[in-house]
Design an enzyme around this catalytic site. Structure first.
Site, mmCIF file in Angstrom:
data_model
loop_
_atom_site.group_PDB
_atom_site.id
_atom_site.type_symbol
_atom_site.label_atom_id
_atom_site.label_comp_id
_atom_site.label_asym_id
_atom_site.label_seq_id
_atom_site.Cartn_x
_atom_site.Cartn_y
_atom_site.Cartn_z
ATOM 1 C CG ASP A 1 29.734 37.209 44.107
ATOM 2 O OD1 ASP A 1 28.505 37.039 43.974
ATOM 3 O OD2 ASP A 1 30.555 36.875 43.246
ATOM 4 C CG ASN B 1 38.661 37.590 34.984
ATOM 5 O OD1 ASN B 1 37.809 36.828 35.432
ATOM 6 N ND2 ASN B 1 38.950 38.751 35.544
ATOM 7 C CG HIS C 1 35.554 36.328 38.034
ATOM 8 N ND1 HIS C 1 35.437 37.613 37.553
ATOM 9 C CD2 HIS C 1 34.317 35.787 37.891
ATOM 10 C CE1 HIS C 1 34.195 37.826 37.156
ATOM 11 N NE2 HIS C 1 33.491 36.734 37.341
ATOM 12 C CD GLU D 1 37.944 40.079 39.003
ATOM 13 O OE1 GLU D 1 37.987 39.061 38.278
ATOM 14 O OE2 GLU D 1 37.319 41.114 38.683
HETATM 15 C C1 F6R Z 1 28.155 35.827 40.475
HETATM 16 C C2 F6R Z 1 29.566 35.498 40.457
HETATM 17 C C3 F6R Z 1 30.376 35.574 39.219
HETATM 18 C C4 F6R Z 1 29.632 35.111 37.969
HETATM 19 C C5 F6R Z 1 30.518 35.233 36.733
HETATM 20 C C6 F6R Z 1 29.782 34.817 35.470
HETATM 21 O O1 F6R Z 1 27.614 35.671 41.773
HETATM 22 O O2 F6R Z 1 30.104 35.186 41.472
HETATM 23 O O3 F6R Z 1 31.533 34.779 39.368
HETATM 24 O O4 F6R Z 1 29.232 33.779 38.140
HETATM 25 O O5 F6R Z 1 30.942 36.561 36.606
HETATM 26 O O6 F6R Z 1 28.718 35.698 35.242
HETATM 27 P P1 F6R Z 1 27.646 35.432 34.109
HETATM 28 O O7 F6R Z 1 26.870 34.239 34.499
HETATM 29 O O8 F6R Z 1 26.777 36.672 34.092
HETATM 30 O O9 F6R Z 1 28.396 35.238 32.835
#
Ligand code: F6R
Length: 244
Positions: free
Chosen positions: A67, A135, A137, A142
Protein backbone atom coordinates in the site's frame (compact mmCIF):
# COMPACT_ATOMS: atom_id res chain seq x y z
CA UNK A 1 -2.71 -21.92 9.53
CA UNK A 2 0.66 -22.23 11.23
CA UNK A 3 1.09 -20.17 14.40
CA UNK A 4 4.55 -19.51 15.83
CA UNK A 5 4.88 -17.71 19.16
CA UNK A 6 8.32 -16.21 19.78
CA UNK A 7 10.08 -14.90 22.86
CA UNK A 8 11.38 -11.73 21.27
CA UNK A 9 10.93 -9.47 18.29
CA UNK A 10 14.43 -10.54 17.19
CA UNK A 11 13.35 -14.18 17.09
CA UNK A 12 10.30 -13.13 15.03
CA UNK A 13 12.46 -11.20 12.57
CA UNK A 14 14.95 -14.07 12.25
CA UNK A 15 12.12 -16.44 11.30
CA UNK A 16 10.78 -14.09 8.63
CA UNK A 17 14.26 -13.33 7.34
CA UNK A 18 14.88 -17.02 6.79
CA UNK A 19 11.49 -17.54 5.05
CA UNK A 20 12.26 -14.62 2.71
CA UNK A 21 15.81 -15.80 1.99
CA UNK A 22 14.47 -19.25 1.11
CA UNK A 23 12.12 -17.72 -1.46
CA UNK A 24 14.98 -15.69 -2.94
CA UNK A 25 17.26 -18.73 -3.15
CA UNK A 26 14.62 -21.16 -4.45
CA UNK A 27 13.21 -19.06 -7.30
CA UNK A 28 14.81 -17.75 -10.50
CA UNK A 29 12.66 -14.65 -10.42
CA UNK A 30 11.26 -14.37 -6.91
CA UNK A 31 8.28 -12.08 -6.38
CA UNK A 32 8.01 -10.71 -2.86
CA UNK A 33 5.11 -8.79 -1.33
CA UNK A 34 6.32 -6.33 1.29
CA UNK A 35 4.80 -4.33 4.12
CA UNK A 36 5.77 -1.12 5.90
CA UNK A 37 5.06 0.14 9.44
CA UNK A 38 7.02 -0.59 12.61
CA UNK A 39 6.67 -4.37 12.70
CA UNK A 40 8.84 -5.42 9.71
CA UNK A 41 11.67 -2.94 10.42
CA UNK A 42 13.87 -5.44 12.23
CA UNK A 43 13.32 -8.00 9.46
CA UNK A 44 14.55 -5.47 6.90
CA UNK A 45 17.57 -4.74 9.11
CA UNK A 46 18.42 -8.45 9.19
CA UNK A 47 17.98 -8.77 5.42
CA UNK A 48 20.36 -5.86 4.91
CA UNK A 49 22.85 -7.50 7.28
CA UNK A 50 22.55 -10.76 5.37
CA UNK A 51 23.31 -8.90 2.15
CA UNK A 52 26.38 -7.30 3.71
CA UNK A 53 27.63 -10.55 5.25
CA UNK A 54 26.57 -13.20 2.73
CA UNK A 55 25.88 -11.22 -0.45
CA UNK A 56 22.54 -12.96 -1.12
CA UNK A 57 21.66 -11.45 -4.46
CA UNK A 58 18.42 -9.49 -4.96
CA UNK A 59 19.28 -8.86 -8.63
CA UNK A 60 16.34 -10.89 -9.95
CA UNK A 61 13.86 -10.08 -7.18
CA UNK A 62 10.63 -8.24 -7.97
CA UNK A 63 8.76 -6.61 -5.11
CA UNK A 64 5.24 -5.32 -4.65
CA UNK A 65 4.37 -3.29 -1.58
CA UNK A 66 0.96 -3.63 -0.05
CA UNK A 67 0.00 0.00 0.00
CA UNK A 68 0.79 3.69 -0.13
CA UNK A 69 -0.76 6.80 1.36
CA UNK A 70 -2.66 8.85 -1.19
CA UNK A 71 -1.46 12.42 -1.52
CA UNK A 72 2.18 11.96 -0.49
CA UNK A 73 4.93 12.45 -3.07
CA UNK A 74 7.57 9.72 -3.36
CA UNK A 75 10.15 11.82 -1.55
CA UNK A 76 7.83 12.64 1.39
CA UNK A 77 9.51 11.17 4.47
CA UNK A 78 6.34 9.33 5.48
CA UNK A 79 5.59 7.91 2.06
CA UNK A 80 6.01 4.18 1.89
CA UNK A 81 8.30 4.58 -1.15
CA UNK A 82 10.63 6.66 1.01
CA UNK A 83 10.42 4.09 3.83
CA UNK A 84 11.27 1.15 1.55
CA UNK A 85 14.19 2.92 -0.13
CA UNK A 86 15.55 4.02 3.24
CA UNK A 87 15.12 0.75 5.15
CA UNK A 88 15.78 -1.85 2.48
CA UNK A 89 16.17 -1.07 -1.20
CA UNK A 90 19.13 1.30 -1.10
CA UNK A 91 21.17 -1.18 0.95
CA UNK A 92 20.84 -4.23 -1.33
CA UNK A 93 21.45 -4.94 -5.01
CA UNK A 94 17.79 -4.89 -6.05
CA UNK A 95 17.00 -3.04 -9.28
CA UNK A 96 14.83 -0.08 -8.29
CA UNK A 97 12.77 -0.57 -11.45
CA UNK A 98 11.77 -3.99 -10.08
CA UNK A 99 10.34 -2.46 -6.90
CA UNK A 100 6.67 -1.61 -7.13
CA UNK A 101 4.67 0.59 -4.78
CA UNK A 102 1.41 2.29 -5.76
CA UNK A 103 2.15 5.93 -6.66
CA UNK A 104 0.32 8.18 -4.22
CA UNK A 105 -0.28 11.10 -6.56
CA UNK A 106 -2.57 11.25 -9.60
CA UNK A 107 -5.72 9.45 -10.72
CA UNK A 108 -6.02 7.05 -7.79
CA UNK A 109 -8.54 4.64 -9.36
CA UNK A 110 -6.37 4.32 -12.45
CA UNK A 111 -3.22 3.84 -10.34
CA UNK A 112 -5.00 1.07 -8.39
CA UNK A 113 -6.19 -0.68 -11.55
CA UNK A 114 -2.74 -0.55 -13.18
CA UNK A 115 -1.13 -1.84 -9.98
CA UNK A 116 -3.43 -4.84 -9.86
CA UNK A 117 -2.78 -5.51 -13.58
CA UNK A 118 0.97 -5.40 -12.95
CA UNK A 119 0.69 -7.90 -10.07
CA UNK A 120 -1.25 -10.22 -12.37
CA UNK A 121 1.32 -9.77 -15.16
CA UNK A 122 4.42 -10.33 -13.01
CA UNK A 123 2.94 -12.50 -10.27
CA UNK A 124 1.83 -14.53 -8.55
CA UNK A 125 3.54 -13.16 -5.45
CA UNK A 126 5.58 -15.99 -3.92
CA UNK A 127 5.52 -14.65 -0.37
CA UNK A 128 3.48 -11.75 1.00
CA UNK A 129 4.58 -10.21 4.27
CA UNK A 130 1.77 -8.68 6.34
CA UNK A 131 1.51 -6.61 9.49
CA UNK A 132 -1.79 -6.28 11.34
CA UNK A 133 -3.76 -3.17 12.27
CA UNK A 134 -5.22 -2.89 15.77
CA UNK A 135 -8.62 -2.93 14.03
CA UNK A 136 -7.72 -6.06 12.09
CA UNK A 137 -6.76 -4.35 8.84
CA UNK A 138 -4.37 -6.09 6.47
CA UNK A 139 -2.73 -3.82 3.95
CA UNK A 140 -5.03 -0.84 4.37
CA UNK A 141 -8.16 -2.97 4.02
CA UNK A 142 -10.19 -1.47 6.80
CA UNK A 143 -13.21 -3.09 8.52
CA UNK A 144 -16.07 -3.33 6.03
CA UNK A 145 -13.84 -4.15 3.04
CA UNK A 146 -15.22 -6.82 0.73
CA UNK A 147 -13.20 -10.05 0.72
CA UNK A 148 -13.36 -10.00 -3.12
CA UNK A 149 -11.63 -6.63 -3.33
CA UNK A 150 -8.68 -6.04 -5.67
CA UNK A 151 -6.24 -3.10 -5.42
CA UNK A 152 -8.37 -0.06 -4.61
CA UNK A 153 -8.60 3.33 -2.97
CA UNK A 154 -9.59 3.39 0.71
CA UNK A 155 -10.64 5.95 3.28
CA UNK A 156 -8.53 5.36 6.37
CA UNK A 157 -10.46 4.86 9.61
CA UNK A 158 -9.82 7.25 12.49
CA UNK A 159 -8.39 4.35 14.51
CA UNK A 160 -5.73 3.79 11.84
CA UNK A 161 -4.98 7.51 11.55
CA UNK A 162 -4.62 7.70 15.34
CA UNK A 163 -2.38 4.61 15.39
CA UNK A 164 -0.15 6.10 12.68
CA UNK A 165 -0.06 9.63 14.12
CA UNK A 166 3.24 8.66 15.78
CA UNK A 167 4.88 9.02 12.36
CA UNK A 168 3.29 12.45 11.79
CA UNK A 169 4.41 14.48 14.85
CA UNK A 170 1.68 12.76 16.90
CA UNK A 171 -0.96 14.69 14.97
CA UNK A 172 -3.69 12.40 13.52
CA UNK A 173 -4.87 15.30 11.33
CA UNK A 174 -1.57 15.16 9.46
CA UNK A 175 -2.09 11.48 8.56
CA UNK A 176 -3.50 11.24 5.02
CA UNK A 177 -7.19 10.36 4.86
CA UNK A 178 -6.84 8.01 1.88
CA UNK A 179 -4.55 5.26 0.67
CA UNK A 180 -4.19 2.84 -2.23
CA UNK A 181 -3.98 -0.76 -1.11
CA UNK A 182 -3.87 -4.27 -2.52
CA UNK A 183 -7.33 -5.71 -1.93
CA UNK A 184 -8.12 -8.71 0.24
CA UNK A 185 -8.44 -10.92 -2.83
CA UNK A 186 -5.10 -9.61 -4.13
CA UNK A 187 -3.56 -10.74 -0.84
CA UNK A 188 -5.33 -14.10 -0.87
CA UNK A 189 -3.96 -14.70 -4.40
CA UNK A 190 -0.39 -14.74 -3.04
CA UNK A 191 1.17 -18.21 -2.83
CA UNK A 192 2.43 -17.89 0.73
CA UNK A 193 1.47 -15.37 3.43
CA UNK A 194 3.50 -14.51 6.52
CA UNK A 195 1.79 -12.25 9.05
CA UNK A 196 3.75 -10.62 11.86
CA UNK A 197 2.22 -9.06 14.97
CA UNK A 198 3.85 -7.90 18.18
CA UNK A 199 2.74 -6.07 21.30
CA UNK A 200 -0.39 -5.97 23.45
CA UNK A 201 -2.16 -3.53 21.14
CA UNK A 202 -2.43 -6.32 18.53
CA UNK A 203 -3.74 -9.02 20.90
CA UNK A 204 -7.44 -8.46 20.18
CA UNK A 205 -6.93 -8.46 16.41
CA UNK A 206 -4.79 -11.61 16.66
CA UNK A 207 -7.48 -13.30 18.75
CA UNK A 208 -10.12 -12.49 16.15
CA UNK A 209 -7.89 -13.44 13.23
CA UNK A 210 -7.60 -16.93 14.64
CA UNK A 211 -10.92 -17.49 16.43
CA UNK A 212 -13.67 -15.37 14.88
CA UNK A 213 -15.93 -16.48 12.04
CA UNK A 214 -14.81 -14.78 8.79
CA UNK A 215 -16.47 -11.37 8.73
CA UNK A 216 -15.70 -7.99 7.18
CA UNK A 217 -15.79 -6.58 10.75
CA UNK A 218 -12.29 -8.08 11.11
CA UNK A 219 -10.65 -8.02 7.65
CA UNK A 220 -7.84 -10.30 8.89
CA UNK A 221 -10.33 -13.16 9.28
CA UNK A 222 -10.29 -13.47 5.46
CA UNK A 223 -6.86 -15.04 5.89
CA UNK A 224 -8.41 -18.16 7.43
CA UNK A 225 -9.27 -19.21 3.85
CA UNK A 226 -5.63 -19.20 2.72
CA UNK A 227 -3.85 -22.54 2.35
CA UNK A 228 -0.32 -21.44 3.25
CA UNK A 229 -0.28 -18.85 6.00
CA UNK A 230 2.21 -18.54 8.84
CA UNK A 231 1.43 -16.23 11.74
CA UNK A 232 4.43 -15.11 13.77
CA UNK A 233 3.67 -13.50 17.12
CA UNK A 234 5.40 -12.36 20.26
CA UNK A 235 4.05 -13.32 23.68
CA UNK A 236 2.11 -10.06 24.07
CA UNK A 237 0.33 -10.30 20.72
CA UNK A 238 -0.51 -13.93 21.55
CA UNK A 239 -1.64 -13.16 25.10
CA UNK A 240 -5.40 -13.55 24.50
CA UNK A 241 -4.91 -16.86 22.72
CA UNK A 242 -3.58 -18.53 25.82
CA UNK A 243 -6.32 -17.46 28.18
CA UNK A 244 -9.05 -18.66 25.79
C1 F6R B 1 1.71 -1.42 6.08
C2 F6R B 1 0.38 -1.98 6.19
C3 F6R B 1 -0.36 -1.99 7.47
C4 F6R B 1 0.52 -2.27 8.69
C5 F6R B 1 -0.31 -2.24 9.97
C6 F6R B 1 0.55 -2.47 11.20
O1 F6R B 1 2.20 -1.53 4.75
O2 F6R B 1 -0.14 -2.43 5.22
O3 F6R B 1 -1.37 -2.98 7.41
O4 F6R B 1 1.13 -3.52 8.54
O5 F6R B 1 -0.95 -1.00 10.08
O6 F6R B 1 1.46 -1.41 11.33
P1 F6R B 1 2.61 -1.44 12.41
O7 F6R B 1 3.56 -2.50 12.02
O8 F6R B 1 3.26 -0.07 12.33
O9 F6R B 1 1.98 -1.70 13.73
Amino acid sequence: MKIIICNSTLEMAEKVQSLILNIIKDNKQPVLGLATGSTPLLTYELLVKDYEDNKTSWKNVITFNLDEYYGLEKNHEQSYRYYMNKNLFKHINIKLENTNIPYGVGDSDLIAKRYEDLIVALGPIDLQLLGLGTNGHIGFNEPGTNFDSLTHVVQLKNQTRNDNARFFNNDPDKVPTEAITMGIKTILNCKKIVLLASGNAKAEAVYNLINSKPSTDWPCTALQKHKDITIILDQEAASLLKSN
